[in-house]
Write a protein that holds these residues in place. Structure first.
Motif, PDB file in Angstrom:
ATOM      1  N   ALA A  34       0.953  -1.205   0.003  1.00 42.14           N
ATOM      2  CA  ALA A  34       0.057  -0.009  -0.072  1.00 42.14           C
ATOM      3  C   ALA A  34       0.823   1.391  -0.052  1.00 42.14           C
ATOM      4  N   LEU A  35       2.259   1.181   0.413  1.00 45.62           N
ATOM      5  CA  LEU A  35       2.943   2.186   0.481  1.00 45.62           C
ATOM      6  C   LEU A  35       3.644   2.496  -0.477  1.00 45.62           C
ATOM      7  N   THR A  36       3.871   1.498  -1.343  1.00 43.29           N
ATOM      8  CA  THR A  36       4.786   1.436  -2.615  1.00 43.29           C
ATOM      9  C   THR A  36       3.986   2.300  -3.653  1.00 43.29           C
ATOM     10  N   TRP A 117       9.575   3.727   4.464  1.00 46.34           N
ATOM     11  CA  TRP A 117       9.511   2.690   3.266  1.00 46.34           C
ATOM     12  C   TRP A 117       9.880   3.540   1.897  1.00 46.34           C
ATOM     13  N   ARG A 118       8.987   4.613   2.049  1.00 47.89           N
ATOM     14  CA  ARG A 118       9.052   5.601   0.668  1.00 47.89           C
ATOM     15  C   ARG A 118      10.394   6.265   0.571  1.00 47.89           C
ATOM     16  N   ARG A 119      11.024   6.623   1.506  1.00 51.26           N
ATOM     17  CA  ARG A 119      12.098   7.147   1.709  1.00 51.26           C
ATOM     18  C   ARG A 119      13.192   6.132   1.156  1.00 51.26           C
ATOM     19  N   GLU A 122      13.004   5.789  -2.529  1.00 49.72           N
ATOM     20  CA  GLU A 122      13.638   6.875  -3.231  1.00 49.72           C
ATOM     21  C   GLU A 122      15.166   6.900  -3.470  1.00 49.72           C
ATOM     22  N   ASP A 123      15.437   6.537  -2.148  1.00 44.80           N
ATOM     23  CA  ASP A 123      17.090   6.061  -2.109  1.00 44.80           C
ATOM     24  C   ASP A 123      17.545   5.225  -3.123  1.00 44.80           C
ATOM     25  N   LEU A 124      16.889   4.034  -3.143  1.00 39.08           N
ATOM     26  CA  LEU A 124      17.086   2.820  -4.093  1.00 39.08           C
ATOM     27  C   LEU A 124      17.168   3.491  -5.730  1.00 39.08           C
ATOM     28  N   CYS A 132      21.121   1.343   6.972  1.00 37.48           N
ATOM     29  CA  CYS A 132      20.085   1.186   8.008  1.00 37.48           C
ATOM     30  C   CYS A 132      18.943   2.274   7.933  1.00 37.48           C
ATOM     31  N   TYR A 133      17.688   1.943   8.096  1.00 39.12           N
ATOM     32  CA  TYR A 133      16.704   2.952   8.127  1.00 39.12           C
ATOM     33  C   TYR A 133      16.022   2.682   9.682  1.00 39.12           C
ATOM     34  N   GLN A 134      15.822   3.617  10.061  1.00 40.84           N
ATOM     35  CA  GLN A 134      15.285   3.633  11.853  1.00 40.84           C
ATOM     36  C   GLN A 134      13.703   4.128  11.444  1.00 40.84           C
TER      37      GLN A 134
END
Length: 443
Positions: A34-36, A117-119, A122-124, A132-134
């Motif tokens: 849903a977040l993608t 998730w969205r960030r 975008e980084d990808l 790491c993502y906190q």
């Protein structure tokens, strides 16, 4: 851009089907779907019910990791990384063991993924995926997109999330550690919308403790009552002391509630930091109140605390048979990483493995520590025998007729579907090799 989601299996005995009751829809992946952004292509491989296509063209593999599936997860990750595909790992186990997980992937997500998730995507896209993502803890006002489950053969039960975490601090509980003994409610309008779109007759309200916040729980039950659903969920024995709460639960469609009795022994409850189960009053009376309200009980017990021996296992089985519980689980204690239990057993030099979830040859149903009063093998056998006794035909028949008097006819059919194969599944689950033999799926 394309993202491949993978849900790893625990393991499978060679030539055997995967365990039926382990085939619930993976709600976490539906939330990430849903977040993608819609322009990002997605696919899901559920390792429990299908083969993984290791040659699939993709830009990112995202694997949800539980402690039981860690070994398998790391092996799957290695296959994709050999092709140069970046792999992100997340889930409870990754949050509790981020440094370990980081050794097997390109990026770890610590905490809940909704806020990052969205960030990360975008980084990808920009070619700068972080190590790491906190993520946050309580931000999850997202409605899952279950379209990603299309064509998957899951159990006919709709999972609807209502809350996360728990206000208690039980020594063995990784959920308590993950959420710092706090409970986070979900917005009721989202819950109602999820239920309305459900495709199945049965609903499981996904919540570690539905009654952790009494006022929120009563409001929720009143909000979903007009939907006329039949649901099951998880709570605590304390609900039996609250007549208004029980009535609201039943009027909203509650048919079965999972309650962690854990132990009938006072010293064990004290040691596991669950003495509140012992101070609520007479257990028999509290169980009767829940049954009298028309709610069946899925009782769970755990063995391996310092006062456990053959007597305490026997007492738990007799207690479960006496009350004709809808169903029950008799499990051995397992030290999950990051919990107070794990640290205590390690400090006492009682762990059989430093990391049982990665140990070569470790099987589901085996102990990972030395109990005080029984050998590891003996306690494992006692748990298996307890499950078999509770699943014996005479006991199932007695519980079935008791269920007919408590729950709706619809749930009686579910009772037989669950319990007539219970004895078979007890044997199927015993000694499943962790992370092994997942390359074939017999018809």
């Amino acid at each position: 851009m394309k993202v491949t989601f993978i849900l790893p299996a625990i393991g499978k005995k060679k030539g055997k089907k995967y365990i039926g009751t382990w085939k619930m829809e993976p709600l976490t992946i539906a939330v990430l779907k849903a977040l993608t952004p819609p322009e990002v292509e997605t696919e899901l491989f559920d390792d429990r019910i299908e083969l993984i296509d290791y040659d699939t063209p993709t830009d990112l593999v995202c694997i949800t990791v539980e402690t039981y599936t860690a070994r398998r997860s790391y092996r799957i990750a290695a296959r994709f990384r050999e092709r140069g595909i970046p792999v992100a790992l997340g889930g409870y186990h990754v949050t509790l063991c981020p440094e370990e997980a980081a050794e097997y992937c390109d990026s770890v997500i610590v905490g809940n993924a909704e806020t990052v998730w969205r960030r990360m995507l975008e980084d990808l896209r920009e070619g700068k995926l972080a190590d790491c993502y906190q993520g946050g803890v309580g931000e999850y006002d997202i409605r899952p997109d279950k379209s990603i489950f299309a064509g998957k053969k899951y159990l006919p039960v709709s999972l609807v999330e209502t809350g996360r975490g728990c206000c208690h601090s039980c020594e063995f509980c990784s959920i308590s550690k993950f959420y710092c003994s706090k409970y986070h409610c979900r917005e009721h309008s989202l819950i109602v919308d999820d239920i309305r779109e459900s495709e199945h007759k049965y609903t499981f309200l996904v919540d570690d403790n539905l009654v952790a916040n009494r006022e929120n729980a009563i409001r929720l039950f009143r909000d979903i009552a007009p939907l006329k659903i039949k649901w099951a969920g998880q709570g605590t024995l304390s609900m039996a002391r609250d007549t208004e709460l029980l009535r609201a639960m039943k009027e909203s469609g509650c048919e079965i509630i999972l309650i962690g009795f854990e132990s009938l022994d006072r010293e064990n409850l004290r040691q596991m930091n669950k003495s509140f189960n012992d101070t609520l009053g007479e257990r028999d009376e509290l169980v009767k109140r829940i049954h009298d309200a028309g709610i069946g009980i899925y009782a769970t017990f755990v063995f391996g605390y310092d006062n456990d021996d053959e007597r305490t296992v026997h007492d738990a089985v007799e207690f479960a048979k006496k009350h004709n519980f809808y169903t029950a689980a008799f499990n051995h204690l397992l030290p999950f990483p990051g919990t107070a239990l794990y640290e205590r057993l390690r400090g006492e030099n009682r762990l059989l493995y430093d990391k049982w979830w990665l140990a070569e040859g470790y099987h589901y149903g085996e102990l990972a520590f030395y109990p005080r009063l029984l050998s590891p093998d003996k306690l494992s056998r006692l748990c298996h025998e307890a499950r078999k006794e509770f699943a014996a035909p005479r006991t199932v028949l007695s519980r079935g007729f008791a269920s007919l008097g408590r729950t709706s006819p619809l749930m009686w059919g579910l009772f037989w579907a669950m319990n007539l194969r219970l004895g078979e599944e007890v044997d199927q689950k015993m000694n499943v090799p962790i992370g092994e033999n997942l390359d074939e799926f017999p018809k």
